[in-house]
Design a protein around this motif. Sequence first.
Motif, PDB file in Angstrom:
ATOM      1  N   THR A  66       0.852  -1.199   0.000  1.00  0.00           N
ATOM      2  CA  THR A  66       0.000   0.000   0.000  1.00  0.00           C
ATOM      3  C   THR A  66       0.883   1.243   0.000  1.00  0.00           C
ATOM      4  OG1 THR A  66      -0.120  -0.209   2.378  1.00  0.00           O
ATOM      5  CG2 THR A  66      -2.041  -0.958   1.138  1.00  0.00           C
ATOM      6  N   LEU A  67       0.430   2.219  -0.766  1.00  0.00           N
ATOM      7  CA  LEU A  67       1.149   3.491  -0.835  1.00  0.00           C
ATOM      8  C   LEU A  67       0.379   4.516  -0.026  1.00  0.00           C
ATOM      9  CD1 LEU A  67       2.167   4.345  -4.507  1.00  0.00           C
ATOM     10  CD2 LEU A  67       3.673   3.951  -2.567  1.00  0.00           C
ATOM     11  N   ASP A  68       1.104   5.439   0.604  1.00  0.00           N
ATOM     12  CA  ASP A  68       0.434   6.514   1.347  1.00  0.00           C
ATOM     13  C   ASP A  68      -0.297   7.456   0.410  1.00  0.00           C
ATOM     14  OD1 ASP A  68       1.008   5.756   3.806  1.00  0.00           O
ATOM     15  OD2 ASP A  68       2.796   7.015   4.070  1.00  0.00           O
ATOM     16  N   GLY A  69       0.303   7.663  -0.749  1.00  0.00           N
ATOM     17  CA  GLY A  69      -0.304   8.586  -1.706  1.00  0.00           C
ATOM     18  C   GLY A  69      -0.310   7.977  -3.091  1.00  0.00           C
ATOM     19  N   LYS A  70       0.040   8.797  -4.058  1.00  0.00           N
ATOM     20  CA  LYS A  70       0.027   8.380  -5.458  1.00  0.00           C
ATOM     21  C   LYS A  70       1.451   8.062  -5.913  1.00  0.00           C
ATOM     22  CE  LYS A  70      -1.164  11.218  -8.697  1.00  0.00           C
ATOM     23  NZ  LYS A  70      -1.710  12.312  -9.499  1.00  0.00           N
ATOM     24  N   ALA A  71       1.568   7.238  -6.953  1.00  0.00           N
ATOM     25  CA  ALA A  71       2.880   6.985  -7.554  1.00  0.00           C
ATOM     26  C   ALA A  71       2.921   7.633  -8.927  1.00  0.00           C
ATOM     27  CB  ALA A  71       3.117   5.490  -7.688  1.00  0.00           C
TER      28      ALA A  71
ATOM     29  N   ILE B 293       4.170  -2.093 -12.102  1.00  0.00           N
ATOM     30  CA  ILE B 293       3.891  -1.143 -11.008  1.00  0.00           C
ATOM     31  C   ILE B 293       2.534  -0.478 -11.283  1.00  0.00           C
ATOM     32  CG2 ILE B 293       4.665   0.949  -9.798  1.00  0.00           C
ATOM     33  CD1 ILE B 293       7.533   0.202 -10.568  1.00  0.00           C
ATOM     34  N   ALA B 294       2.308  -0.115 -12.546  1.00  0.00           N
ATOM     35  CA  ALA B 294       1.022   0.492 -12.920  1.00  0.00           C
ATOM     36  C   ALA B 294      -0.119  -0.499 -12.671  1.00  0.00           C
ATOM     37  CB  ALA B 294       1.052   0.918 -14.382  1.00  0.00           C
ATOM     38  N   LYS B 295       0.140  -1.786 -12.961  1.00  0.00           N
ATOM     39  CA  LYS B 295      -0.913  -2.784 -12.752  1.00  0.00           C
ATOM     40  C   LYS B 295      -1.239  -2.912 -11.265  1.00  0.00           C
ATOM     41  CE  LYS B 295      -0.327  -6.594 -15.409  1.00  0.00           C
ATOM     42  NZ  LYS B 295       0.600  -7.505 -16.128  1.00  0.00           N
ATOM     43  N   LYS B 296      -0.250  -2.692 -10.440  1.00  0.00           N
ATOM     44  CA  LYS B 296      -0.469  -2.808  -8.990  1.00  0.00           C
ATOM     45  C   LYS B 296      -1.213  -1.585  -8.440  1.00  0.00           C
ATOM     46  CE  LYS B 296       1.320  -4.092  -4.735  1.00  0.00           C
ATOM     47  NZ  LYS B 296       1.894  -5.213  -4.111  1.00  0.00           N
ATOM     48  N   TYR B 297      -0.789  -0.385  -8.843  1.00  0.00           N
ATOM     49  CA  TYR B 297      -1.376   0.825  -8.236  1.00  0.00           C
ATOM     50  C   TYR B 297      -2.578   1.372  -9.002  1.00  0.00           C
ATOM     51  CZ  TYR B 297       2.769   0.807  -5.284  1.00  0.00           C
ATOM     52  OH  TYR B 297       3.746   0.450  -4.394  1.00  0.00           O
ATOM     53  N   LYS B 298      -2.809   0.867 -10.181  1.00  0.00           N
ATOM     54  CA  LYS B 298      -3.988   1.218 -10.989  1.00  0.00           C
ATOM     55  C   LYS B 298      -4.234   2.742 -11.008  1.00  0.00           C
ATOM     56  CE  LYS B 298      -6.055  -3.330 -10.360  1.00  0.00           C
ATOM     57  NZ  LYS B 298      -5.167  -3.958  -9.373  1.00  0.00           N
ATOM     58  N   ASP B 299      -5.424   3.178 -10.539  1.00  0.00           N
ATOM     59  CA  ASP B 299      -5.720   4.610 -10.657  1.00  0.00           C
ATOM     60  C   ASP B 299      -5.005   5.449  -9.589  1.00  0.00           C
ATOM     61  OD1 ASP B 299      -7.202   3.770  -8.532  1.00  0.00           O
ATOM     62  OD2 ASP B 299      -9.085   4.698  -9.176  1.00  0.00           O
TER      63      ASP B 299
ATOM     64  N   TYR C 189      -0.383   0.775 -20.367  1.00  0.00           N
ATOM     65  CA  TYR C 189      -0.424   1.559 -19.124  1.00  0.00           C
ATOM     66  C   TYR C 189      -1.857   2.017 -18.835  1.00  0.00           C
ATOM     67  CZ  TYR C 189       4.519   1.637 -17.968  1.00  0.00           C
ATOM     68  OH  TYR C 189       5.776   1.262 -17.567  1.00  0.00           O
ATOM     69  N   THR C 190      -2.553   2.432 -19.881  1.00  0.00           N
ATOM     70  CA  THR C 190      -3.942   2.878 -19.689  1.00  0.00           C
ATOM     71  C   THR C 190      -4.798   1.716 -19.224  1.00  0.00           C
ATOM     72  OG1 THR C 190      -3.599   4.486 -21.431  1.00  0.00           O
ATOM     73  CG2 THR C 190      -5.881   4.039 -20.843  1.00  0.00           C
ATOM     74  N   LYS C 191      -4.605   0.550 -19.869  1.00  0.00           N
ATOM     75  CA  LYS C 191      -5.380  -0.644 -19.500  1.00  0.00           C
ATOM     76  C   LYS C 191      -5.099  -1.042 -18.042  1.00  0.00           C
ATOM     77  CE  LYS C 191      -6.118  -5.347 -21.074  1.00  0.00           C
ATOM     78  NZ  LYS C 191      -5.395  -6.432 -21.688  1.00  0.00           N
ATOM     79  N   ALA C 192      -3.881  -0.804 -17.591  1.00  0.00           N
ATOM     80  CA  ALA C 192      -3.522  -1.132 -16.203  1.00  0.00           C
ATOM     81  C   ALA C 192      -4.248  -0.227 -15.206  1.00  0.00           C
ATOM     82  CB  ALA C 192      -2.017  -0.989 -16.022  1.00  0.00           C
ATOM     83  N   GLY C 193      -4.801   0.877 -15.703  1.00  0.00           N
ATOM     84  CA  GLY C 193      -5.560   1.782 -14.819  1.00  0.00           C
ATOM     85  C   GLY C 193      -4.855   3.089 -14.542  1.00  0.00           C
ATOM     86  N   ALA C 194      -3.635   3.245 -15.074  1.00  0.00           N
ATOM     87  CA  ALA C 194      -2.875   4.471 -14.813  1.00  0.00           C
ATOM     88  C   ALA C 194      -3.396   5.616 -15.674  1.00  0.00           C
ATOM     89  CB  ALA C 194      -1.399   4.241 -15.128  1.00  0.00           C
TER      90      ALA C 194
ATOM     91  N   MET D  33       5.745   8.560  -4.284  1.00  0.00           N
ATOM     92  CA  MET D  33       6.821   7.766  -4.879  1.00  0.00           C
ATOM     93  C   MET D  33       6.916   8.030  -6.378  1.00  0.00           C
ATOM     94  SD  MET D  33       8.880   5.379  -3.780  1.00  0.00           S
ATOM     95  CE  MET D  33      10.112   4.427  -4.627  1.00  0.00           C
ATOM     96  N   ILE D  34       8.149   8.141  -6.865  1.00  0.00           N
ATOM     97  CA  ILE D  34       8.371   8.265  -8.312  1.00  0.00           C
ATOM     98  C   ILE D  34       9.266   7.106  -8.739  1.00  0.00           C
ATOM     99  CG2 ILE D  34       9.346   9.685 -10.169  1.00  0.00           C
ATOM    100  CD1 ILE D  34       8.940  12.136  -8.390  1.00  0.00           C
ATOM    101  N   TYR D  35       8.899   6.447  -9.826  1.00  0.00           N
ATOM    102  CA  TYR D  35       9.706   5.380 -10.413  1.00  0.00           C
ATOM    103  C   TYR D  35      10.109   5.831 -11.815  1.00  0.00           C
ATOM    104  CZ  TYR D  35       7.318   2.490  -6.885  1.00  0.00           C
ATOM    105  OH  TYR D  35       6.805   1.974  -5.710  1.00  0.00           O
ATOM    106  N   ALA D  36      11.398   5.698 -12.169  1.00  0.00           N
ATOM    107  CA  ALA D  36      11.813   6.198 -13.491  1.00  0.00           C
ATOM    108  C   ALA D  36      12.817   5.271 -14.170  1.00  0.00           C
ATOM    109  CB  ALA D  36      12.412   7.599 -13.348  1.00  0.00           C
ATOM    110  N   CYS D  37      12.702   5.208 -15.490  1.00  0.00           N
ATOM    111  CA  CYS D  37      13.665   4.472 -16.302  1.00  0.00           C
ATOM    112  C   CYS D  37      13.717   5.137 -17.678  1.00  0.00           C
ATOM    113  CB  CYS D  37      13.238   3.010 -16.442  1.00  0.00           C
ATOM    114  SG  CYS D  37      14.406   2.005 -17.391  1.00  0.00           S
TER     115      CYS D  37
END
Length: 258
Positions: free
Chosen positions: A103-108, A123-129, A149-154, A186-190
């Motif tokens: 669980t995240l405190d806020g948004k990713a 990660i997008a599939k996990k955190y969805k919207d 990514y859109t299908k994952a809910g992001a 949280m920010i994730y980058a590549c």
Amino acid sequence: MSYFCERYPIIEKSSLSADIYSYTLLCPNVAAEAQTGQFVQIKAEGFTLRRPISICEIDKQKGTIRLVFEVRGKGTDKISRLNVGELMDIIAPLGHGFTVPDTLDGKAIIVGGGIGTPPMLDIAKKYKDKCTAVLGFRSFDRIILDKDYTKAGAMTIICTDDGSYGIKGTIASPLDEELKAGGVSMIYACGPTPMLKAVVLTAERYGVKCEVSLEQRMGCGVGACVVCACTVRRGGSKEQVLRVCKDGPVFDGSEVVF
Ligand SMILES: Cc1cc2nc3c(=O)[nH]c(=O)nc-3n(C[C@H](O)[C@H](O)[C@H](O)COP(=O)(O)OP(=O)(O)OC[C@H]3O[C@@H](n4cnc5c(N)ncnc54)[C@H](O)[C@@H]3O)c2cc1C
Ligand code: FES
């Protein structure tokens, strides 16, 4: 963490854009162990050194992993000639992946640049919207995985350097807007190094934790040759040299000396 060196059947292959391919391998032992952000070393027939490619998706139930790569040179060209039904020779799963809490405190926020877009799809599939994906590409014809990514809910924001689709320019201003809106934990980058450096500086400005996946030329891929050295500063201490293949490829952005 254990890894396997085996040949696995290719059960799906598709072309995402010119010279970018998606492969799905049936490899239950790898899928069971794999974590988001880890990578595989692929054997290209006729070449001594394997090619490092990030794991894009892991399906532990089906026992599959997905790889998405661009043909850059002779090795990836050779690998891209493999077809469904043939075997891909990989060492996997390798490296240290992203921290993905339940669980995240806020948004990713996920920031992907070009062929750096694949490793964060799970990660997008996990955190969805509860997640926004800011993805940057050179032009419309280079866009990949936006629909995934859109299908994952992001919420997915696309930028192109030439303005042929989405926001014209780099990911910098939409990232800034998202952070200004608040609630990001949280920010994730590549992606390319200049982009990662900019993301880390922006994250620091807003006081948000950030993890980046680094790309470095590799030899062994398992920590033995130190070809993949990178410099980090851990816990405020002096600079130290670590291995991207074993200590990374994912690092806390604030530690990386760019
Ligand atoms: C941890 C990690 C994950 C990666 N994930 C992906 C991915 O998901 N999708 C993708 O398209 N690409 C990815 N790359 C980049 C990919 O490994 C290179 O594009 C590929 O190795 C080029 O090989 P080549 O034989 O086609 O090119 P050549 O230029 O002919 O390669 C010559 C040698 O240089 C090495 N090399 C060349 N470019 C790179 C590079 N950028 N990074 C590392 N080694 C390189 C090759 O492995 C090979 O040993 C990743 C790299 C790393 C380090
Ligand atoms: S590639 Fe050999 S130590 Fe990293």
